[in-house]
Design an enzyme around this catalytic site. Structure first.
Site, PDB file in Angstrom:
ATOM      1  N   LYS A 241       0.860  -1.185   0.000  1.00 43.62           N
ATOM      2  CA  LYS A 241       0.000   0.000   0.000  1.00 43.62           C
ATOM      3  C   LYS A 241       0.899   1.239   0.000  1.00 43.62           C
ATOM      4  CE  LYS A 241      -3.858   1.874   2.757  1.00 43.62           C
ATOM      5  NZ  LYS A 241      -4.697   1.609   3.960  1.00 43.62           N
ATOM      6  N   SER A 322      -9.400   1.237   2.977  1.00 45.83           N
ATOM      7  CA  SER A 322      -8.633   2.117   2.117  1.00 45.83           C
ATOM      8  C   SER A 322      -7.530   1.389   1.351  1.00 45.83           C
ATOM      9  CB  SER A 322      -8.002   3.234   2.961  1.00 45.83           C
ATOM     10  OG  SER A 322      -7.105   2.677   3.932  1.00 45.83           O
ATOM     11  N   SER A 346      -9.635  -0.995   6.972  1.00 49.98           N
ATOM     12  CA  SER A 346      -9.012  -0.796   5.664  1.00 49.98           C
ATOM     13  C   SER A 346      -8.246  -1.990   5.126  1.00 49.98           C
ATOM     14  CB  SER A 346      -8.073   0.416   5.716  1.00 49.98           C
ATOM     15  OG  SER A 346      -8.819   1.587   5.913  1.00 49.98           O
TER      16      SER A 346
END
Length: 992
Positions: A241, A322, A346
C-alpha cells in the site's frame, strides 16, 4: 495443538537507517514520547513488556538448497536463515532436528528402510514412521520426500502461493527474476485495461519499482550461492500500500500533493520484508491518506482530478478501502502478497470484497514507523493474501520491537512465535470453541446464508460454536474512529520524521493550499486541520480509555465463555455491515478475515464475496491463523477473478515427468547390453516399467559375484528425483523417490540403469528379486514376483500404575503440598513428576513437594507421574486433583499513632498485614480506612506489608470544649490476587 516455542531471547531488530533521516527521526521520537504518555491508559492494560525474537542473528540451514543452483535432478538442502515453513505437515517426521523436512532427512531415512521398533537407531528415525506400523518402509520414504519444498512440475503464476513459488524456484522451474517480470507484465497488461469486457480499469498500482528485477537477480544468485532461500519470502514479489515508506519508490499516501515524497529509507515493516529476501515489486493505490473505503486517489494525476480502484470481480464496483489497490492487485494476481493498513477496516473491507485473507494484527505487534498515519491509536499494518498460508508467511517477516514505535515494546515472551506457519494445521479447529453475537450477524440474505453455513462448516471441523451476549459491548462497537481528531497531529509526526524535503505541502494546511488532492476531500481536510492540540489531548484521554475498556470487555467475554475467538461477517456484499469493523480497532485486539463464500443467482449481487472474521485475545494471531487455515482448507471458498486470466508467459513448463502421459500397465522389464562380452568388459542393465502414477520405488537385483561385479555408484535414472544405492555380496538395492510435490511418472519410464563388469567366463544372470512401488497417494504395491521381507518387533507394554500418586496438604496459597508416589506393576521403573495447575504443567515444579503460589488461586492441583523402563513405552498416572486453591489467609493489625486527636485534626494509623509466617509470604495490595461510614483514606502496602494511613478526624456531632467522644475506625485490607481480605477495628477518642 502444540504451541510454538519462542526463541530463547528478546531482540529488538536492528534498523538500517539512512543518515539524512536521523535528525527527523529524533524529532519523531519526541513526538511519540508525548503520545506514549497519553496512551498509557491503553498500553498499561497489556502486561507483557518484552518480546521473544522471531529470527536469530546466526544463520542456520532450514529447507531447500545445494551448493549450486538447483536443477531438475537436485534436491535443495535448506533455507539459510530463520524463515522456514513450519506448518505441522511440513515438519512432521523431521529426523535431523532442524524442524524441517529437507534432503538431509531423506539422506538419513533411506538407509534406515527396514529398521523397526527395538532395532538400533529406531529412536533416530521413528518420527518418520508416518503409518505407525513400527517399521521404516518405502512408503515412509515417499511420505517424507513429499514434504520437501520442491516441485519440478509446470508452474502457473495465477493464484500461485508463496509455497508454490518456493517449490518451483527450488526445483529450478522458475526464478525470482522470471516471477518478478511476469508480475510486471501482468500489471502492464491488466491494471489500466479498458475494453468491452473491462468496463473500468483496475487502477490498483501507483508505482512499480525500477530496481525490483535487480533485487530478484540478487535473490536468485544468493539462493544458488547459499544453497537455498533465506526465508519463505525470499524472491517473492510483494505489493505495498502506498503509505509504506520505500527507499526505491515515492510514498504518496495516494495524494498528488506528495508525488515527490521519495523517502531516504524504508518503513520498519518494509525493512523486515527486504531482510527476508522479499522483492518489493510495486506500490498499490489507496483511498487518499487512508481516509475511507472508496479507494479514491489523486497521486500522479492532474490537479483537480481523481480515480477510483475497481473490484476485479465486478469492475463497476469498488475494491473497498482504504487498502483497495492492494486488494484488487493481489486478487487479480498482479503480485504475490500484499500489505495494507487498517484503522477502522481498511485491510478487512478490501479483503472481503476481493476474496482475500487479511490480518489486522494486535496494535503493538507490527511497527507503524515509516507508514503515513491516519490515527495511531488504531493504526496497524498487516498482510493481505490469497491464502492463510501466505498471510502467515508474510506476517513472520514484519513483526518485532521497534524503538521508534513505543507500543511495540509491550511484546512479551511468548507473544511472538518462532513462526506463524506453525499454526497452519488443517485440524486446528478440533476442540476449539468460538462464539458470535446475533446482533453482528446482520440481515443481508447473502451474508446470513453464508454465515450460517460457516457456522455449520466450523462445527463439521470439530469446533463448538455458541451464540453469546456481551454486557457493555454497545459502547465498544459505538466508539468512533480517531481519524478526525488524530490525523493532523499524527501526520505532523510523520512529516517531521520522514517527509522528503522535495515536498512543499509539508503540513495539512499546505496540502489544502496545494489543491492537489481528491476534490471531494477539501471540507474533510479543513475540519481535521482545525483540530487544536487541546482538542487532540482531550480526545486521546477519552478514546484510549475507551479502547482499553473495549479490550477488557471483549477479553472478559472470551474468558467468561471459554472462547478461543469470536466470529462475525466482516462485511456485506460490497458494503459494510453495521459496526462490525469497529470491534478490532476499538479493542486493539487482532482479527483475521477469510473468504466464506459468494452471492448466488437470485441474490442481490451474484458472485460478490463476503468474509468471515475471527477476533481473539491480544497476540493470538497464531491461533486465529490456525483456525482460519483449517476453515479455509475445509471450504476453499476463494475464486479467481475470471476477467484476469493467465497471460501467455504466466505458465512455466516443468522439468520433470511428462504430466500428459497416460498410465501404463505396470509391466517391468530388464535388459542388458551389449550381449557379447570379454572378461573385463563393462555392460549396462536397464530396468524399466510401464508406470502408472509412480512416485517412489525400491528395487533389488541379485547376481553371482564370482562372475560379474557391480560398479559402485554407477546407478543413474532419467526420472527426476533422488536415487540411493546399497550394495551387498551379490546384490544391489536402489531406492528412488520424487521430491516434494513433483509430478509422478506414467507411461514408459526408465527406473534405473546400472553398470557391471564381467569377471569370469560363462553365463551370468542378473535377477530382479524385489520391486516395491509407491504411487502419488502413498499406496504401496509389491510388483509381480518381486518379493520383500518385513521384521516386526514391538516395544513392550508401558508400565501400569497399581496405585495412582496422591497429594496431601491444604490447597491454600503459601501452603506446601506433598506427593506420595504411585505404585507400578513393573520393577525397576524410573519415575519423574510434574505438578499441574488446572491441568496445565507448572514450570519447574517437578519435585516431591510444591508450595502453592498466588497464581494458583481458583485452580485444582494435581501431579502426574511418568514411569520409564528400557524397552517399554512410558507409563503415566495422574493423582486426583485437589480442591481449587484458595487465597492465603491474612491478618490485619493496626495501631493509632495517637489514641486521642482534636476534632478536625489528623489521625494516623500504622497498619501491618501479615500471612502465616510459615508460608514466607508478604501480602500485597492496599488498605482502606472507614470512618463515619465513609472511606476516608486508601494507601498501598509497602513491600514489607506495612502502611501508614492518615485521615482527618471530622465530627458532625457538636461537643463542648473539653468534652470528648469515642468513634470506631475500621481498617480494611484490599488484597492483591492470591490473598484473602482481613479487617480490624480501632477506637479513636476525639476531643474539643
Amino acid at each position: 495443538m502444540t504451541q510454538p516455542t519462542p526463541l530463547p531471547g528478546s531482540v529488538t531488530r536492528q534498523r538500517r537507517r539512512a543518515t539524512p533521516g536521523r535528525n527527523k527521526r529524533s524529532l519523531l521520537s519526541d513526538v511519540r514520547g508525548h503520545r506514549t504518555m497519553i496512551e498509557r491508559t491503553f498500553v498499561s492494560t497489556r502486561k507483557h513488556l518484552t518480546w521473544w525474537a522471531v529470527g536469530a542473528t546466526t544463520v542456520t540451514a532450514l529447507a531447500i538448497g545445494t551448493t549450486a543452483a538447483p536443477t531438475r535432478a537436485e534436491a535443495p538442502t535448506g533455507t539459510t536463515g530463520a524463515g522456514g515453513y513450519l506448518a505441522p505437515y511440513y515438519t512432521a517426521g523431521d529426523v535431523t532436528g532442524d524442524d524441517e523436512i529437507t534432503k538431509a532427512d531423506l539422506d538419513v531415512l533411506v538407509p534406515a528402510v527396514g529398521t523397526g521398533e527395538g532395532d538400533s537407531g529406531w529412536a533416530d528415525v521413528s518420527p518418520a514412521d508416518y503409518d505407525d506400523d513400527g517399521e521404516i518402509t518405502l512408503a515412509d520414504v515417499a511420505a517424507l520426500s513429499a514434504r520437501i519444498l520442491y516441485d519440478d512440475g509446470s508452474f502457473e503464476l495465477v493464484e500461485a502461493s508463496a509455497l508454490d513459488m518456493q517449490k518451483a524456484m527450488n526445483a529450478g522451474v522458475v526464478t525470482s527474476v522470471e516471477l518478478t517480470q511476469a508480475y510486471l507484465d501482468r500489471i502492464a497488461a491488466y491494471d489500466g485495461l479498458v475494453d468491452d469486457e473491462h468496463v473500468r480499469a483496475l487502477n490498483s498500482i501507483i508505482s512499480t519499482s525500477d530496481v525490483a528485477l535487480a533485487a530478484a537477480a540478487a535473490s536468485d544468485a544468493a539462493r544458488a550461492e547459499n544453497g537455498g532461500p533465506r526465508s519463505m519470502l525470499d524472491g517473492i514479489p510483494i505489493v505495498l500500500k502506498d503509505n509504506y515508506d520505500t527507499a526505491d519508490m515515492p510514498t504518496t499516501g495516494g495524494c498528488g500533493c506528495w508525488d515527490d515524497n521519495q523517502t531516504t529509507d524504508d518503513a520498519f515493516m518494509v525493512e523486515g520484508l527486504r531482510d527476508a529476501g522479499a522483492i518489493i515489486l510495486a506500490k498499490a493505490t489507496l483511498d487518499e491518506f487512508a481516509f475511507g473505503f472508496a479507494s479514491e486517489y489523486s497521486a500522479f494525476l492532474p490537479t483537480g482530478t481523481s480515480k477510483l480502484v475497481a473490484s476485479p470481480y465486478s469492475l463497476s464496483r469498488t475494491a473497498g478501502g482504504s487498502s483497495g489497490g492492494t486488494g484488487a492487485s493481489i486478487s487479480a494476481s498482479l503480485g504475490a502478497i500484499g500489505f495494507g493498513t487498517d484503522t477502522g477496516g481498511s485491510i478487512r473491507v478490501p479483503s472481503s470484497y476481493n476474496q482475500l485473507v487479511g490480518v489486522r494484527p494486535t496494535v503493538g505487534l507490527t511497527s507503524r514507523d515509516g507508514i503515513i498515519p491516519l490515527a495511531l491509536s488504531q493504526d496497524t499494518g498487516g498482510p493481505m493474501a490469497r491464502s492463510v498460508s501466505d498471510a502467515a508467511i508474510a506476517l513472520d517477516a514484519v513483526v518485532g520491537v521497534d524503538p521508534m514505535d513505543p507500543i511495540t515494546s509491550e511484546q512479551a515472551a511468548g507473544d511472538v512465535p518462532t513462526s506463524y506457519t506453525r499454526f497452519l494445521d488443517p485440524t486446528a479447529l478440533q476442540g476449539r470453541k468460538v462464539g458470535y453475537l446475533a446482533s453482528m450477524r446482520g440481515s443481508n440474505p447473502t451474508t446470513t446464508r453464508l454465515f450460517d453455513q460457516a457456522i455449520a462448516d466450523l462445527v463439521a471441523q470439530g469446533a463448538t460454536v455458541e451464540a453469546i451476549t456481551i454486557d457493555g459491548i454497545s459502547p465498544v462497537l459505538g466508539e468512533g474512529s480517531g481519524s478526525t481528531n488524530e490525523m493532523k497531529h499524527d501526520l505532523d509526526g510523520y512529516i517531521a520524521a520522514h517527509l522528503s524535503d522535495d515536498v512543499t505541502a509539508d503540513s495539512l494546511s499546505g496540502i489544502i493550499d496545494s489543491g492537489r488532492f481528491v476534490p471531494s476531500r477539501a471540507s474533510t481536510y479543513s475540519t481535521r486541520n482545525s483540530i487544536t492540540p487541546a482538542q487532540y489531548a482531550d480526545w486521546m484521554s477519552t478514546h484510549t480509555a475507551a479502547i482499553a475498556n473495549g479490550e477488557t470487555v471483549l477479553t472478559g467475554a472470551l474468558d467468561a465463555n471459554g472462547l478461543d475467538a469470536l466470529i462475525y461477517p466482516s462485511t456485506n456484499p460490497y458494503s459494510t455491515l453495521s459496526t462490525n469493523l469497529r470491534l478490532s480497532p476499538n479493542t486493539g485486539m487482532p482479527s483475521v478475515t477469510v473468504p466464506m463464500g459468494q452471492g448466488v443467482e437470485g441474490e442481490a449481487i451474484p458472485g460478490a464475496g463476503v468474509n468471515l472474521e475471527f477476533i481473539g485475545r491480544n497476540y493470538s494471531e497464531g491461533d486465529l491463523l490456525g483456525m482460519a487455515y483449517a476453515y479455509e482448507q475445509a471450504t476453499a471458498h476463494r475464486t479467481a477473478p475470471a476477467a484476469y486470466p493467465a497471460l501467455e508467459g504466466d505458465v512455466f513448463p516443468g522439468l520433470g515427468s511428462d504430466e500428459t502421459a497416460e498410465a501404463g500397465t505396470g509391466l517391468v522389464t530388464i535388459g542388458a547390453t551389449p550381449a557379447d562380452l570379454a572378461i573385463g568388459d563393462e555392460f549396462t542393465v536397464t530396468v524399466s516399467q510401464s508406470a502408472a502414477d509412480l512416485y517412489a520405488y525400491g528395487l533389488t537385483l541379485g547376481y553371482d559375484p564370482t562372475r560379474i561385479a557391480y560398479v559402485d555408484g554407477s546407478a543413474t535414472t532419467a526420472t527426476t528425483g533422488s536415487i540411493y544405492e546399497k550394495t551387498g555380496e551379490g546384490s544391489v538395492s536402489l531406492t528412488h523417490t520424487k521430491l516434494g510435490t513433483s509430478p509422478t511418472s506414467s507411461g514408459d519410464t526408465e527406473l534405473v540403469t546400472l553398470t557391471f563388469r564381467a569377471l569370469a567366463s560363462g553365463p551370468a544372470t542378473i535377477t530382479g528379486s524385489a520391486l516395491t512401488t509407491v504411487d502419488g497417494s502413498g499406496a504401496t504395491t509389491d510388483v509381480g514376483a518381486f518379493g520383500s521381507a518385513t521384521v516386526e518387533v514391538d516395544l513392550d507394554p508401558a508400565p501400569k500404575a497399581v496405585t495412582a500418586p496422591s497429594i496431601s496438604g491444604t490447597p491454600q496459597v503459601g501452603q506446601t503440598l506433598s506427593a506420595a508416589p504411585a505404585v507400578w506393576d513393573l520393577d525397576a521403573v524410573v519415575t519423574s513428576r510434574q505438578w499441574l495447575a488446572g491441568g496445565t504443567p507448572i514450570a519447574g515444579a517437578t519435585g516431591a513437594t510444591y508450595r502453592l503460589r498466588p497464581g494458583d488461586v481458583g485452580r485444582p492441583i494435581s501431579v502426574v507421574e511418568t514411569a520409564t523402563l528400557d524397552q517399554h513405552a512410558d507409563g503415566q498416572s495422574t493423582s486426583a486433583p485437589t480442591a481449587a486453591v484458595t487465597p492465603a489467609a491474612t491478618t490485619t493489625t493496626a495501631k493509632l499513632k495517637k489514641k486521642t486527636v482534636a476534632k478536625g485534626g489528623k489521625a494516623r494509623i500504622a497498619v501491618t498485614v501479615s500471612a502465616d509466617p510459615a508460608t514466607g509470604l508478604v501480602p500485597a495490595g492496599s488498605v482502606q480506612v472507614v470512618y463515619g461510614g465513609e472511606v476516608v483514606a486508601t494507601q498501598a502496602l509497602l513491600a514489607d506489608g506495612t502502611a501508614t494511613v492518615a485521615f482527618k478526624a471530622k465530627l458532625t456531632k457538636r461537643i463542648k470544649k473539653g468534652e470528648s467522644v469515642l468513634r470506631k475506625v475500621k481498617v480494611v485490607y484490599l488484597p492483591a490476587p492470591g490473598y484473602q481480605t482481613s479487617t480490624t477495628v480501632l477506637t479513636l477518642k476525639i476531643r474539643r
